[in-house]
Design an enzyme around this catalytic site. Structure first.
Site, PDB file in Angstrom:
ATOM      1  N   CYS A  84      24.677  24.381  68.905  1.00  0.00           N
ATOM      2  CA  CYS A  84      23.545  23.529  69.279  1.00  0.00           C
ATOM      3  C   CYS A  84      22.769  23.176  68.002  1.00  0.00           C
ATOM      4  O   CYS A  84      22.189  24.054  67.361  1.00  0.00           O
ATOM      5  CB  CYS A  84      22.644  24.259  70.271  1.00  0.00           C
ATOM      6  SG  CYS A  84      21.239  23.251  70.763  1.00  0.00           S
ATOM      7  N   HIS A 160      32.500  15.999  71.589  1.00  0.00           N
ATOM      8  CA  HIS A 160      31.683  14.804  71.856  1.00  0.00           C
ATOM      9  C   HIS A 160      32.578  13.593  72.060  1.00  0.00           C
ATOM     10  O   HIS A 160      33.565  13.415  71.341  1.00  0.00           O
ATOM     11  CB  HIS A 160      30.741  14.524  70.684  1.00  0.00           C
ATOM     12  CG  HIS A 160      29.714  15.608  70.512  1.00  0.00           C
ATOM     13  ND1 HIS A 160      28.458  15.521  71.049  1.00  0.00           N
ATOM     14  CD2 HIS A 160      29.794  16.819  69.909  1.00  0.00           C
ATOM     15  CE1 HIS A 160      27.793  16.637  70.765  1.00  0.00           C
ATOM     16  NE2 HIS A 160      28.583  17.444  70.080  1.00  0.00           N
ATOM     17  N   GLU A 209      24.380  15.533  77.979  1.00  0.00           N
ATOM     18  CA  GLU A 209      24.958  16.781  77.488  1.00  0.00           C
ATOM     19  C   GLU A 209      25.708  17.539  78.575  1.00  0.00           C
ATOM     20  O   GLU A 209      25.172  17.715  79.686  1.00  0.00           O
ATOM     21  CB  GLU A 209      23.853  17.701  76.956  1.00  0.00           C
ATOM     22  CG  GLU A 209      23.294  17.256  75.643  1.00  0.00           C
ATOM     23  CD  GLU A 209      22.438  18.342  75.027  1.00  0.00           C
ATOM     24  OE1 GLU A 209      22.832  19.534  75.057  1.00  0.00           O
ATOM     25  OE2 GLU A 209      21.358  17.997  74.530  1.00  0.00           O
ATOM     26  N   CYS A 218      20.199  15.426  70.876  1.00  0.00           N
ATOM     27  CA  CYS A 218      21.291  16.396  70.745  1.00  0.00           C
ATOM     28  C   CYS A 218      21.694  16.401  69.273  1.00  0.00           C
ATOM     29  O   CYS A 218      22.199  15.392  68.769  1.00  0.00           O
ATOM     30  CB  CYS A 218      22.454  15.977  71.639  1.00  0.00           C
ATOM     31  SG  CYS A 218      23.917  17.011  71.449  1.00  0.00           S
ATOM     32  N   GLY A 221      25.292  15.991  68.679  1.00  0.00           N
ATOM     33  CA  GLY A 221      25.610  14.610  69.069  1.00  0.00           C
ATOM     34  C   GLY A 221      25.265  13.622  67.966  1.00  0.00           C
ATOM     35  O   GLY A 221      26.032  12.689  67.693  1.00  0.00           O
TER      36      GLY A 221
HETATM   37  N1  LIG Z   1      25.329  20.837  75.662  1.00  0.00           N
HETATM   38  C1  LIG Z   1      26.050  21.162  74.471  1.00  0.00           C
HETATM   39  C2  LIG Z   1      25.409  22.233  73.636  1.00  0.00           C
HETATM   40  C3  LIG Z   1      24.006  21.896  73.187  1.00  0.00           C
HETATM   41  C4  LIG Z   1      23.925  20.772  72.166  1.00  0.00           C
HETATM   42  C5  LIG Z   1      22.528  20.630  71.642  1.00  0.00           C
HETATM   43  N2  LIG Z   1      21.546  20.145  72.508  1.00  0.00           N
HETATM   44  C6  LIG Z   1      22.441  20.102  70.244  1.00  0.00           C
HETATM   45  O1  LIG Z   1      21.309  19.836  69.800  1.00  0.00           O
HETATM   46  O2  LIG Z   1      23.447  20.043  69.546  1.00  0.00           O
HETATM   47  C7  LIG Z   1      27.469  21.627  74.804  1.00  0.00           C
HETATM   48  O3  LIG Z   1      27.709  22.179  75.893  1.00  0.00           O
HETATM   49  O4  LIG Z   1      28.334  21.433  73.951  1.00  0.00           O
END
Ligand SMILES: N[C@@H](CCC[C@H](N)C(=O)O)C(=O)O
Length: 281
Positions: A84, A160, A209, A218, A221
């Site tokens: 994250c 992603h 997400e 994210c 992201g």
């Molecule tokens: N939802 C993502 C993990 C969290 C990503 C996050 N919010 C970020 O800032 O990178 C997953 O399940 O891969």
């Protein structure tokens, strides 16, 4: 009042987290999905996009090298994400404000490896996010609300799907997770980014997400989007992108050693005590 534990809340570009200090791993043991879902509930719990348990690297048993401090990251639906990007900046901010480290860089363990994090004098935080990979396959299509877009698979520790759109309103309300094909492109699910180009080195995005729904930012992201945007424009490293999200802007540099470097804000904005007797039966 029963057994209590302390918690904090922090956010990075409005991607928000409940932090659970647990230095020696004895406060929370193994977190469970129900507890995480409760903490993240915005009506009945504290409310957040995810949970960050703060545990010493040597006291965790999830990965071989847990760094100096290990970030035990959970999505709001109780699933685990490998990495994250916004969370790790918030995590580092907490370590620094709590006086738990003065290391420069701080070595923070994650399920996607140890990351080096530096608190800058201007208040921002920079993270070496490591090398991206592009697992493919070619021909991925992402679908939301009856619209479809070609997408590329970028892995920055977590998966992603990056899709370029003409207008960020095109995907509509992202109440449900976007779907993808072929199914085998993302065997463990994916985070979906919808992107418009604003200038030669500037893009704006929305994200849905995996495990948390549409969020205001994210970090991983934005890294995936920066590198996908650079490749689409045939730009070579080193190259720097400003990536706008609903909750702010992150600066991503694709360095000439192929590492992605993410710089942005992180704040701790609330703290409190919680009694386990308040948990729903
Ligand atoms: N939802 C993502 C993990 C969290 C990503 C996050 N919010 C970020 O800032 O990178 C997953 O399940 O891969």
């Amino acid at each position: 009042m029963g057994e209590t534990f302390s918690w904090l809340k922090g956010h990075g570009t409005e991607n928000d987290f409940v932090l659970l200090p647990d230095p020696d791993g004895t406060v929370h043991g193994d977190l469970d999905a129900d507890f995480v879902r409760f903490l993240c509930d915005r009506h009945a719990g504290i409310g957040a996009d995810g949970v960050l348990r703060v545990i010493e690297g040597s006291k965790q048993s999830y990965v071989e090298d847990g760094g100096a401090w290990f970030m035990d990251y959970w999505n709001s639906d109780g699933t685990i994400g490998e990495m994250c990007g916004n969370g790790i900046r918030v995590f580092a901010r907490y370590l620094s404000e709590a006086g738990l480290t003065a290391d420069k860089p701080i070595r923070i363990g994650t399920r996607a490896g140890v990351k080096e994090v530096v608190l800058n004098d201007d208040g921002t935080i920079t993270v070496d996010m490591g090398e991206p990979s592009f697992p493919g396959p070619a021909g991925i299509v992402v679908e939301a609300n009856g619209h479809q877009w070609p997408a590329v698979h970028v892995n920055v520790g977590n998966p992603h799907a990056v899709a370029f759109v003409d207008d960020l309103r095109e995907p509509g309300p992202l109440l449900d997770a976007p779907r993808w094909s072929p199914a085998e492109a993302f065997p463990n699910g994916m985070n979906a980014e919808f992107v418009v180009r604003k200038g030669p080195n500037e893009v704006q995005m929305r994200v849905h997400e995996r495990g948390s729904g549409e969020t205001r930012s994210c970090g991983t992201g934005t890294c995936a989007v920066a590198v996908a945007s650079a490749r689409a424009a045939h730009q070579e490293a080193p190259v720097t992108y400003k990536v706008g999200v609903p909750g702010g802007v992150l600066t991503i540099t694709w360095r000439d050693d192929n590492h992605l470097e993410m710089t942005g804000p992180a704040v701790i904005h609330a703290r409190g005590e919680f009694s386990r007797s308040w948990l729903p039966a």
